[in-house]
Design a protein around this motif. Structure first.
Motif, PDB file in Angstrom:
ATOM      1  N   ILE A  47       0.839  -1.205   0.000  1.00  0.00           N
ATOM      2  CA  ILE A  47       0.000   0.000   0.000  1.00  0.00           C
ATOM      3  C   ILE A  47       0.873   1.254   0.000  1.00  0.00           C
ATOM      4  N   ILE A  48       1.911   1.262   0.818  1.00  0.00           N
ATOM      5  CA  ILE A  48       2.828   2.411   0.859  1.00  0.00           C
ATOM      6  C   ILE A  48       3.535   2.574  -0.483  1.00  0.00           C
ATOM      7  N   GLU A  50       2.390   1.752  -3.486  1.00  0.00           N
ATOM      8  CA  GLU A  50       1.436   2.331  -4.433  1.00  0.00           C
ATOM      9  C   GLU A  50       1.271   3.826  -4.191  1.00  0.00           C
ATOM     10  N   TYR A  51       1.203   4.210  -2.935  1.00  0.00           N
ATOM     11  CA  TYR A  51       1.073   5.623  -2.575  1.00  0.00           C
ATOM     12  C   TYR A  51       2.281   6.421  -3.054  1.00  0.00           C
ATOM     13  N   LEU A  52       3.468   5.909  -2.830  1.00  0.00           N
ATOM     14  CA  LEU A  52       4.689   6.602  -3.267  1.00  0.00           C
ATOM     15  C   LEU A  52       4.783   6.670  -4.789  1.00  0.00           C
ATOM     16  N   ARG A  54       2.285   6.918  -6.860  1.00  0.00           N
ATOM     17  CA  ARG A  54       1.365   7.975  -7.300  1.00  0.00           C
ATOM     18  C   ARG A  54       1.921   9.361  -6.992  1.00  0.00           C
ATOM     19  N   ILE A  55       2.579   9.499  -5.866  1.00  0.00           N
ATOM     20  CA  ILE A  55       3.213  10.779  -5.544  1.00  0.00           C
ATOM     21  C   ILE A  55       4.315  11.077  -6.547  1.00  0.00           C
ATOM     22  N   TYR A  56       5.114  10.098  -6.893  1.00  0.00           N
ATOM     23  CA  TYR A  56       6.202  10.279  -7.855  1.00  0.00           C
ATOM     24  C   TYR A  56       5.665  10.721  -9.214  1.00  0.00           C
ATOM     25  N   GLU A  58       2.915  12.319  -9.777  1.00  0.00           N
ATOM     26  CA  GLU A  58       2.370  13.669  -9.653  1.00  0.00           C
ATOM     27  C   GLU A  58       3.478  14.715  -9.556  1.00  0.00           C
TER      28      GLU A  58
END
Length: 76
Positions: A47-48, A50-52, A54-56, A58
């Motif tokens: 999960i972390i 996937e979150y990172l 998406r941040i990358y 963006e």
């Protein structure tokens, strides 16, 4: 998720061995705790990750679309 599925199968096998009396004392508790903690850590890291990711994406400041052609505007 594959690790979690494998841990459920191994946990069921370990409980079966415990209930039939073929398990070593303390083995069942240690194995089940390791499987539960390991599975939850792997799912949390996924999960972390996937979150990172998406941040990358963006942060790269890329447009959400790409214009293939630009037409000249008709000015009067």
């Amino acid at each position: 998720m594959i690790f979690f599925g494998f841990s459920v199968l191994l946990g069921a096998h370990t409980l079966y061995m415990k209930w039939t009396g073929m398990a070593i004392t303390g083995f069942t508790t240690v194995i089940l705790l390791l499987l539960i903690i390991g599975s939850s850590l792997m799912i949390g890291l996924g999960i972390i990750g996937e979150y990172l990711a998406r941040i990358y994406d963006e942060v790269k400041h890329r447009p959400r679309y790409i214009v293939s052609q630009e037409f000249p505007s008709k000015k009067p």
